[in-house]
Structures are given as structure tokens and as C-alpha cells.
Design a protein around this motif. Sequence first.
Motif, PDB file in Angstrom:
ATOM      1  N   ARG A  68      -2.064   5.889  -1.378  1.00  0.00           N
ATOM      2  CA  ARG A  68      -3.272   5.143  -1.095  1.00  0.00           C
ATOM      3  C   ARG A  68      -3.611   5.115   0.388  1.00  0.00           C
ATOM      4  O   ARG A  68      -4.742   4.836   0.754  1.00  0.00           O
ATOM      5  N   GLY A  84      -2.441  -6.967   1.718  1.00  0.00           N
ATOM      6  CA  GLY A  84      -1.502  -6.686   0.627  1.00  0.00           C
ATOM      7  C   GLY A  84      -0.267  -7.564   0.730  1.00  0.00           C
ATOM      8  O   GLY A  84       0.201  -8.115  -0.270  1.00  0.00           O
ATOM      9  N   ILE A 139      -5.973  -4.168   5.721  1.00  0.00           N
ATOM     10  CA  ILE A 139      -5.784  -4.041   4.278  1.00  0.00           C
ATOM     11  C   ILE A 139      -4.301  -4.147   3.932  1.00  0.00           C
ATOM     12  O   ILE A 139      -3.903  -4.839   2.987  1.00  0.00           O
ATOM     13  N   ALA A 140      -3.443  -3.477   4.741  1.00  0.00           N
ATOM     14  CA  ALA A 140      -2.004  -3.533   4.481  1.00  0.00           C
ATOM     15  C   ALA A 140      -1.496  -4.969   4.593  1.00  0.00           C
ATOM     16  O   ALA A 140      -0.705  -5.430   3.764  1.00  0.00           O
ATOM     17  N   GLN A 174      -7.434   4.939   2.187  1.00  0.00           N
ATOM     18  CA  GLN A 174      -7.797   3.899   3.150  1.00  0.00           C
ATOM     19  C   GLN A 174      -8.252   4.514   4.468  1.00  0.00           C
ATOM     20  O   GLN A 174      -9.280   4.137   5.039  1.00  0.00           O
ATOM     21  N   LEU A 232       0.850  -1.188   0.000  1.00  0.00           N
ATOM     22  CA  LEU A 232       0.000   0.000   0.000  1.00  0.00           C
ATOM     23  C   LEU A 232       0.888   1.241   0.000  1.00  0.00           C
ATOM     24  O   LEU A 232       1.623   1.463   0.950  1.00  0.00           O
ATOM     25  N   LEU A 265      -6.339  -1.234  -2.922  1.00  0.00           N
ATOM     26  CA  LEU A 265      -5.150  -2.082  -2.769  1.00  0.00           C
ATOM     27  C   LEU A 265      -4.846  -2.820  -4.063  1.00  0.00           C
ATOM     28  O   LEU A 265      -3.696  -2.910  -4.492  1.00  0.00           O
TER      29      LEU A 265
END
Lengths: 470, 256
Positions: free
Chosen positions: A218, A254, A250-251, A222, A214, A422
Motif C-alpha cells: 500500500r 493507522g 496516513i501511517a 499512498q 500500512l 489504509l
Amino acid sequence: MKTNKILNISNDLRWQIGEGFHDKLTEGIYSDAATIAQNSVQKKGDAKRFRFDRSLDKIVTSKVWGFPIMILILSVVLWLTIIGANYPSGLLSDLLIGNIYPWLKTIGESIGFPWWLSGFLFDGVYLALAWVIAVMLPPMAIFFPLFTLLEDFGYLPRVAFNLDHLFKKSGAHGKQALTMSMGFGCNAAGVIATRIIDSPRERLIAIITNNFSLCNGRWPTQILIASIFIGALVPENFAGAISTFAVISIALLGIFFTFMVSLFLSKTMLKGEVSSFTLELPPYRPPRFWKTIYTSLIDRTLIVLWRACVFAAPAGAVIWLISNVFIGDSNIANWMIIHLDGFGILLGLNGVILLAYIVAIPANEIVIPTILMLTVMSASITGVGSGNGVMFELDSINATGEILKAGGWTLLTAINLMLFSLLHNPCSTTIYTIYKETKSVKWTTVASILPIILGFIVCFIVAQVWRILM
Amino acid sequence: MQKVTNSACEGCELNQASNLKKLGVNIEDNNYVVALAGNPNTGKSTVFNALTGLKQHTGNWPGKTVTRAEGGYRYNEKKYKLVDLPGTYSLLSTSQDEEVARNFILFGKPDVTIIVVDASRLERNLNLVLQILEITDKAVLCLNLMDEAKRLEIEIDDRTLARDLGIPVVPTSARSKEGIPELLKIVHQVATGEIKCKPHRIKNVPKNINNAIEKLRLEIEKEYPNVPNSRWIALRLLDGDERIIEAVKTGEFITE
């Protein structure tokens, strides 16, 4: 030929010496080095310091604590960025959008600019720039120095050490952990950093998967969406923590995709052996605080910001143009939104979001303002915004949420937007960098297309499952 | 990137650094070429930045300089081009970064090679130093990270070290710019030939190998009298190094 004579003699001599020349030579060098060092080096208190480094390493690279500590450090850095960026962001946007923008408009009027010129320049180009500066500068000015401090302290090689065996299992190079970390700042920088990987196969894997880190452009998307839709699910006291948690998930997702795609590539397009490497864990060094802050502000923050501005200005102009050029009785933007909407809804997104991602290819940073602007225009919400194609930021997170909800957003849209942010194509700078580094149209295409296909698949599945369950 | 001198110290003629003019990337018509070699994570890029005024990214992890970076400075009316090589542990294997470093020292023939070592890890760093000294005569040892060595209570007798290695040794702490003026002066003296180096040659090798090296070395010198590093070429040929065999065939290293 005299050269052949030399080569012949060398071949004969090699036979005479027999095997082990390389080893004996290396031994010779080592024992010489030891003798010389013995004669001039005197150690007194080495043991103590060494023990400190050792015991710290035992904790931060331990099987049990290594990963939790990594996640904890990432969380703290993120949390400081989220909390700390709010206030200066507000100030900057007050100044740039609240004060300077109307002032520019007035000047334009008094000089007698036609509406389209002042619209193009101030509503398009200037507002895009102002948004990028107000939203990007504060988090970068916090995130980059923190990251550089960690780097100076010597933590990054420990991260590489922790992740090494996971990368190895996915058929990739352990140093990819370092390039991945760089990608959290900027994917273009991460792609350049893959030069530290010797094997071309593993380097390609690292380049293609770097986009799953990320990047800085971005993070704000987020953070904003998580604050509006996910933080709002819980009582106010927990909102900050839950939003941070969502962003970290989310990270981490990723990172998960980095491994999965690496594994996929090393089993299909980029088959081969994993090469080994030596990674020296450097000593911990106390970072020079002020110097680090200064150089990371100058070197990283301003350079990345400049790049964002260079790309954001023309994008702002394009946004303004597609909202103000009409085909029949509908402007281009509306026409595209209507045509993209079906596909967007299928993915749990909508036409506005897809169009925003097309317009914002040059810079991920401007996705959110583009979405807001297009939502207001297409939903014809009256009383907010400043006209067709005028990018803006609303002063409060709640107001932004209201607009998005009026535009038909649900919790699903928010989650899928975070996923799509992402998993989509890299920004144009990164694509260009990939081309420069690989010199191959084929791999540049793979690196650009693969993430967005993944994004479509993941969003589609999430949307279908959601609609069945909810 | 011209630096404006404003403090009294910087303008004083007793301060050797006052003769330093950082030229940044402006490196045309240089008088001397200086290479910067060393193990990873010893502060090469920091030394590079201190001399050129450039801002190569520095960081506490090995392998951040991936290609050669170049910059320039002017010292005592002479223009120097400084080449920052990727950090390597040895010059004996064939990975890409090692080849960049080795080929530059061998074929690029720098006027001076500054070997940056970590003072607190001298013994390990010396392996590379000894290999570089097999290739080139004109070298200066930059004993960097002295501040760290001091903190670890490691003392280094730099005079003995200089005598053993046969090249000048300059203790520095490049992060705080300590020792940089001395380094500049010594590099200048080596470049102009004021200081002659008598570098250490690897001694602890079995007799039969040493004889073979000597025999091949004499043979190479007979055919190419101008080659400055015949012993190294002999070593590499005996090790079967493809790149050097190729270079012997094309005569690449004798383009004087």
C-alpha cells in the motif's frame, strides 16, 4: 498405585517445607550463578560501553524525544524509499513494459495467437506481473534492508518500549508494538509474528489490528496519489516534502486506529486484564551491513515479490476478462462500475475505485494500475492506454494525474482513496494467514470486515464534511 | 541445500568444518537429536543457521523464534537433527514459549542440548543454564557473542567455567562462524559418549529443602529406575507444577 505414592510423599514434603519453596530455589539458582560467574568472568571496560548504551537509550526512549525520534526515523526511511525508488522503477518499467511487452505481442502475432489468447496472456497476466515488479521491487529493495538494519542495530525493542504504555492503555499487549512494526513490511508477516504474545485475548487484538499498519503493497499507492494530488498543491520545491508528510500522516493515522480499535475490542468483544511482560532491551549491536543487505534482499524482498506475482498474475487475467466479456452491449466491468458508482460517490470515491478494490483483493499492489485501466475504459479517454482491460503505467506522474482528473477525480477523491487504502479489508494472503493462525472463521471474518466498515464510515464522514465546507 | 566446497580451507581435513554437511530441512533418519536452548537474543537462531545452512530469520530483538524450528546436518558420517527452541529466561514458570522449551528437553530427550549464552551477560544467562543442567546430563555450553564480550573487554576463563559447570564450554562468535567447527566436534563427542558430563547441581538451597528433594528423588528412582532426571521431577513436584504432576500420573517421561 506407585505414582500416587510419589505424589503423596511429595504433598507431605511440601507441607513440611512450608511456603517459599519456589523463592528459595530461585535464590539458590541466582547465588550459584553469581558464584560461578565470579570465578570465571573478568571485566575491564564494561562501564564505558554500558554508559554509551544507557545514554543512547535515555534519548531514544525519553518521554520528550522518544516519539519525535521515532517519527523522524520513519520519515527518513520513507523519504529514502520514495526518492530512491523512482529511478530504478522507471528503468524497470521501460524495460518490462516499454520493450519486452511489444516484443511479446509481436511474437504472439507471428505465431498466430488469436486476439483473445494474446490479450489474456500478455495484456492480462504479463502486464500485471510487469507492473508489480516495476513498482514493488525498487521500494522493497530499499525499505526492507533499511528496516532490517534498524532491527539488527536493536532499535525495534526501543519502539516497543516507547509504545508499551499506549498499548497498555488500550487494553493490549506491549509486544503488539513489535508485530505492528512487522506489519509495516507485510501484514501476513505481522500476523504470524503475533505468536510472541502469550495471552490469546491480546494476541487476537494484535491480529485484528495488524491491518492498520500500512503494508508494503500500500505504500506505493499512498506515495503515488500523494505525489499527484497533494504534492501538486504547493510549489515544486516543497512537493516532495509535502507528499512525504501526507504519507506519514496516513501511517500515523493507522497507528491511531490500531490503538482505538484495540481499545474498542478490549472493552467489548475481547474483555480482560492486560498481562505484563518483561522486555529486555538488547545491547546495540553494529549491524553487519552487507550481510544484512544480502539476506534482507533474498529473504524478504524476493519472497514478498514472489507472493505478489503469484497473486497478481490471475488478478491481471480477471481484469482483462471482466473488461472483455460483454453482457448485452456493456462489458462486465462497466456494468459493475455503473452499479457501484452511486455508493462510491457517497463515500467520496467512485465506482471504479470500489471495483478495483474488489478485483485487487489478492494483492494491494495492483490497485492503482487497475484503477487507471478501468478509468480509461469507462471514461473512454481516447489516445491513451492500449485497449480494454490492458493494464498500464503512464510514464509520467503528470499524465497519470491527467487521466484521473479526466475520470472525475478531485482532491477529495485522492484523500479518500488514501484513507480507504489504509482502511479496507486485508489482502487474501493475510486473510488466509489469519485463518491459519486463529483457526476460527469468526475471528477471520471480524478481522476482514471490521477495517472495511471503518473505511466506509471514515470516508463517508470526510466526504460529507468536505461537501459542506467546500 | 548442499554447499559446494570451493576454497582450499573448506576442503582441508585439518578443518573440522570440512566434515560438516549442511542438510537444511532434510532431517529424516537422524542418528542424534540436538536441542538448542538459551536466553532470548543470545544468537540461537544464528547458531542454528550456521549449522544447518537454513535461513531462519534472525534479528536483534527478543522473542523472534516463536515455535520450534528444525533442521539437520551431517557430521562425521552421523546425521543430526537440530531443534531451535524459543528463547526463555527460565524454565520455572508456565508461559507458552517456556513450556515448549522445557517439554522438549524433558520429554523429547535430546541426545545433546546446546545451551547458547551471551558471553557478555554470563551471570544472568547462567540462571537458565543451571536449570537446564538439572534436567539433562548431556549438555554443551556455547559461549556465544564472544566478539561482543571482547569489545566490552570482558574476559572469560572458559576452562574454569567448564569445570564449575561440569560440561564442555565452547567459545563462539556465530555471526562470523568462529568456533562453529569446535562446537560441532564437542557436540559429536558428547552425543557419542566420548565426553561424559558431570553437570553442576544447584547447591545454595536450605538444608531442609535439600533433604526433601533428596528424599523424593530416591522415591522416584525406586519406582522408576530409568528416569534420568529424577531430581528435576522432584523439584517440580515440590513446586506443585501441574504439568509434571500430570506427567507422573501418566508415566510420560519413562517411555524408554
